[in-house]
Write an enzyme that holds these catalytic residues in place. Sequence first.
Site, PDB file in Angstrom:
ATOM      1  CG  HIS A 172      -5.525  -1.238  -7.120  1.00 41.91           C
ATOM      2  ND1 HIS A 172      -4.197  -1.370  -6.787  1.00 41.91           N
ATOM      3  CD2 HIS A 172      -6.064  -0.391  -6.189  1.00 41.91           C
ATOM      4  CE1 HIS A 172      -3.933  -0.623  -5.721  1.00 41.91           C
ATOM      5  NE2 HIS A 172      -5.057  -0.034  -5.333  1.00 41.91           N
ATOM      6  CG  HIS A 179      -4.378   2.289  -9.136  1.00 41.35           C
ATOM      7  ND1 HIS A 179      -3.706   3.283  -9.808  1.00 41.35           N
ATOM      8  CD2 HIS A 179      -4.423   2.681  -7.836  1.00 41.35           C
ATOM      9  CE1 HIS A 179      -3.343   4.220  -8.943  1.00 41.35           C
ATOM     10  NE2 HIS A 179      -3.773   3.879  -7.737  1.00 41.35           N
ATOM     11  CD  GLU A 185      -4.531   8.295  -2.236  1.00 46.07           C
ATOM     12  OE1 GLU A 185      -5.253   7.386  -2.671  1.00 46.07           O
ATOM     13  OE2 GLU A 185      -3.662   8.101  -1.385  1.00 46.07           O
ATOM     14  CG  ASP A 238      -6.016 -18.770  -2.030  1.00 46.68           C
ATOM     15  OD1 ASP A 238      -6.211 -19.070  -3.219  1.00 46.68           O
ATOM     16  OD2 ASP A 238      -4.879 -18.606  -1.543  1.00 46.68           O
ATOM     17  NE  ARG A 287     -10.079   0.090  -2.363  1.00 48.99           N
ATOM     18  CZ  ARG A 287      -8.889   0.665  -2.358  1.00 48.99           C
ATOM     19  NH1 ARG A 287      -8.648   1.700  -1.564  1.00 48.99           N
ATOM     20  NH2 ARG A 287      -7.924   0.232  -3.142  1.00 48.99           N
ATOM     21  NE  ARG A 324      -7.783   4.298  -6.902  1.00 51.55           N
ATOM     22  CZ  ARG A 324      -7.331   3.750  -5.816  1.00 51.55           C
ATOM     23  NH1 ARG A 324      -7.701   2.525  -5.494  1.00 51.55           N
ATOM     24  NH2 ARG A 324      -6.506   4.390  -5.055  1.00 51.55           N
ATOM     25  CB  ALA A 353      -0.933  -0.017   1.202  1.00 48.23           C
ATOM     26  CG  LEU A 396      -4.536   0.350   3.842  1.00 43.99           C
ATOM     27  CD1 LEU A 396      -3.344   1.311   3.830  1.00 43.99           C
ATOM     28  CD2 LEU A 396      -4.050  -1.067   4.128  1.00 43.99           C
TER      29      LEU A 396
END
Length: 520
Positions: free
Chosen positions: A351, A242, A116, A221, A386, A290, A47, A392
Amino acid sequence: MPKTDVLVLGSGIAGLTYALKIAECFPKQKIVILTKGDESESNTKYAQGGIATVIDTLDDSYEKHISDTLKAGDGLCDPKVVQMVVEEGPKRLYELINWGINFDKSKLGTYDLGLEGGHSEHRILHFKDITGYEIERKLIIKIKQQQNITLLTSHFAVDLITEHQLKRPRSKQKLTCYGAYVFNQKTQEIVTYNAKTILLATGGIGQVYRNTTNPIIATGDGIAMAYRAKAQVSNMEFVQFHPTALAHQFSHGRSFLISEAVRGLGAILKNEHGEAFMHKYDVRKELASRDIVSRAIDNELKISGADFVYLDCTAISKKDFKQHFPNIYAQCIEIGIDINKQMIPVTPAAHYLCGGIDVDINGCTSIQHLFACGECAHTGLHGANRLASNSLLEALVFAHRCFIETKKNIETIKNKTSIPDWDGKNTFETKERILITHNRKELQSIMSDYVGIIRTHERLHRASKRLNVLFEETEDLYQKSKLSTSLFELRNMISTAYLIVEQSMKRVENKGGFYNSDLI
Ligand code: FAD
Ligand code: SIN
């Protein structure tokens, strides 16, 4: 058969923070963390941009962060979850700080907040451009200081244990999870872990695409395991691309990321003629969300036939760039790009997965005693897309919610008394392990060519047909082959890809990161 109180699958931010909280609160409870690679390999470690949180209450507010998150999510976020995550964010962030994790400060001593795409304010706490590395490293140090936590590397969780393995007919009651079958890659044996509470914190799925910012462990997984165990999984069609991965040969199966924060500091996207183009797509230009920036780049690439566009950072002073992004600066220098003189070639890359294993506001899945948090979970925070640096944050907040929920009954639940050993019969050595590698590559091509940024009905149908063939070939191989991590991963990647395609086919409206050009 190893017995534990709490079993945590995954050693990224979600798994580690949950484990630490349980360990500190219940010194007598035993916690086992299993991770398939080395202790720190995870999406968390890479990250860059940081963690979005409202710390500066002069200019920023919860309302603004909530509104930006909802806008990016394009109408599909769960507003209750958004409000909860945004409001609990600062508390969780200060816990990280108290655990010794550093975030950059300005000369005035206040936190240096980055900007961002999609954010209306500067609110990203970061540690240079290696925020994830700092978090992962410090958390691992803390974990090792805890007497009641055992962290085992090279342990690959294969399947969750529920009533299915106990050979009980499925009643109308909720299924319960009793542990997991785990492949010890060192001894090459399947070990049965019996646990009272299990947390899935297995991260992302980027590796189902050819071009991804995710490391090779990101093979979906946990999602595939949960799906096989009949947990609910949704919003898989919302794969986030991304906009700016470095267009250069991959290192260890992943593309190097050029953080969105670089655009936050003023970098401009340009086409092969050196012309800026984002003004044609959104008034926020480079700082649109994004999905919008990635689609704009995809469109420019289709018009020009080029393989990449450029990120022009030449207007940013070298001192500022190096101070904020020393890692990106060094990586560019390594491939011969001086960001003050040359533009950086960039291209969109898979991403982040906005969907995943359905959980409620406390991190509970549809299976009893099974929690999920972090990137493998679908909480309702991100909706169709997102907002940058909200991942995070989500992992931290939901790991805490899972901890609070676990706390309620961890001292009263009992381990299941008898659990059968794994009944896999796969013991023969195949002479054709190359088929696993080929099928993995083929899967990545199918997903990149047919299930990328712009989808169509026909491409999705093609992907579905080809995935069926891959599925049958791989299942056949699975029945005949010796146990191997690469084969387990391949099966999981096929299930994950299948869920993305199937859920894409069901979506009838374009939203956020999902775009089917037949639906316009
Ligand atoms: P991870 O950190 O991916 O950890 C998953 C763990 O599960 C790993 O330890 C893995 O080995 C283990 N695991 C997986 N499968 C198995 C198995 N079968 N058995 C045992 N163990 C298993 N988000 C932000 O908010 N801000 C950012 O600045 C940011 N930058 C990013 C930059 C990059 C390059 C990438 C790839 C992602 C970035 N993200 C960012 C997203 C964010 O890093 C991730 O979503 C987040 O770290 C996920 O944390 P996690 O704990 O859920 O999963
Ligand atoms: C980035 O630094 O651009 C990644 C941030 C994120 O994925 O939220």
